[in-house]
Design an enzyme around this catalytic site. Structure first.
Site, PDB file in Angstrom:
ATOM      1  N   PHE A 178       0.553  -2.827   7.170  1.00 36.70           N
ATOM      2  CA  PHE A 178       0.810  -2.969   8.599  1.00 36.70           C
ATOM      3  C   PHE A 178       0.172  -1.816   9.362  1.00 36.70           C
ATOM      4  O   PHE A 178       0.261  -0.659   8.941  1.00 36.70           O
ATOM      5  CB  PHE A 178       2.314  -2.943   8.897  1.00 36.70           C
ATOM      6  N   ASP A 179      -0.433  -2.129  10.505  1.00 41.82           N
ATOM      7  CA  ASP A 179      -0.729  -1.112  11.504  1.00 41.82           C
ATOM      8  C   ASP A 179       0.591  -0.758  12.187  1.00 41.82           C
ATOM      9  O   ASP A 179       1.588  -1.468  12.047  1.00 41.82           O
ATOM     10  CB  ASP A 179      -1.744  -1.670  12.504  1.00 41.82           C
TER      11      ASP A 179
END
Length: 315
Positions: A178-179
């Site tokens: 995930f960013d």
């Protein structure tokens, strides 16, 4: 998701309770490579496309970008059930298609050939098929159509746009990257950065250090994934999650870590890139899917063969 006559139940797969399962909906173009068929659809229309699919119903479709991700999800289900055969908190995969059931036979045949444990094939004629997502408890929607993704996000469903590419990701364990900002977290700091620059964003983060960040569009999916992750010890877990963010660890990392702690979301590894390209670290991780809101980061991931899904913030 659709009326009963538009839904094909896969009787080879145990049906799951959507109120307990982590339901993932994928479109046919996300899970299979249908680029040639999609081009035919755009150039010749729906009827010619349907004729083509029916004439080739026994010809297998090649895997698409989300294919390895779905395989890895199945592996997680297998390990969970080995630990507890009565467990209900499992992944549940359904395919969403704008095909008719007749022209969708090729999709069903391909899924069964590859052993994909898809519980339902939903053939929807409505222009906006995302209206059915919430009624099926979908926690993540993957599509190759930007309009679909934006509609899902507006409905409060975690969603991302999949770009077609060849994927070499190993099958296990499931690895999800995930960013941070505008993906797991809200885009509040991104907005400050756009208005006041880096120094303004750093000052804002320092002032707000003790205040957890708001929810991003993929938080609900990440939280359920984290709950499944907690069923195992770290050494034996079939799920690994990562945070790879452009934030610097020194100036802007503390609030991110505190927010994850406040949410109770365990992340196996976190990388604060301080604006450096994400491609090299993603190549090391080899995730089954990488979520980011920046198209430049998506392209960098694709350049190193990482399956990527864009979370648009400008729908």
């Amino acid at each position: 998701m659709a009326e009963p006559e538009s839904t094909v139940i896969n009787t080879d797969v145990n049906q799951k309770d959507p109120s307990e399962a982590l339901v993932i909906a994928v479109t046919t173009r996300a899970i299979f490579n249908l680029e040639e068929e999609h081009k035919l659809y755009l150039e010749k229309g729906k009827e010619e496309y349907a004729r083509h699919q029916q004439a080739n119903q026994d010809k297998l479709l090649p895997p698409g970008t989300a294919f390895a991700f779905i395989q890895a999800v199945q592996y997680v289900n297998k390990k969970i059930l080995e630990s507890n055969p009565e467990e209900k908190d499992l992944f549940d995969i359904l395919v969403l298609s704008n095909n008719s059931p007749e022209s969708g036979v090729r999709i069903i045949n391909s899924a069964k050939h590859y052993g994909l444990e898809i519980s339902k094939f939903c053939f929807v004629s409505d222009k906006d098929s995302t209206q059915y997502l919430k009624s099926h408890g979908v926690k993540l929607f993957l599509s190759a159509d930007r309009t679909d993704v934006c509609n899902a996000l507006r409905r409060g469903v975690s969603a991302a746009l999949v770009f077609q590419q060849e994927v070499q990701a190993p099958s296990t364990p499931l690895r999800v990257v995930f960013d941070g900002d505008a993906v797991l977290f809200s885009d509040e700091t991104d907005q400050v950065f756009r208005e006041q620059g880096l120094e303004g964003a750093v000052q804002y983060e320092r002032a707000m250090e003790a205040v957890p960040m708001g929810e991003g569009p993929l938080k609900a999916f990440a939280m359920h994934l984290g709950k499944m992750r907690k069923k195992f010890s770290q050494e034996k877990s079939p799920i690994r999650t990562y945070l790879v963010t452009a934030r610097s660890g020194r100036d802007m990392g503390i609030r991110a870590i505190k927010t994850l702690r406040e949410w109770g979301l365990a992340i196996d590894e976190a990388f604060f890139m301080d604006g450096a390209p994400k491609g090299p670290i993603l190549a090391q991780i080899q995730p089954h899917i990488f979520f980011d809101d920046g198209l430049h980061n998506i392209q960098g991931a694709r350049n190193v063969g990482v399956p990527s899904a864009w979370v648009p913030s400008c729908c």
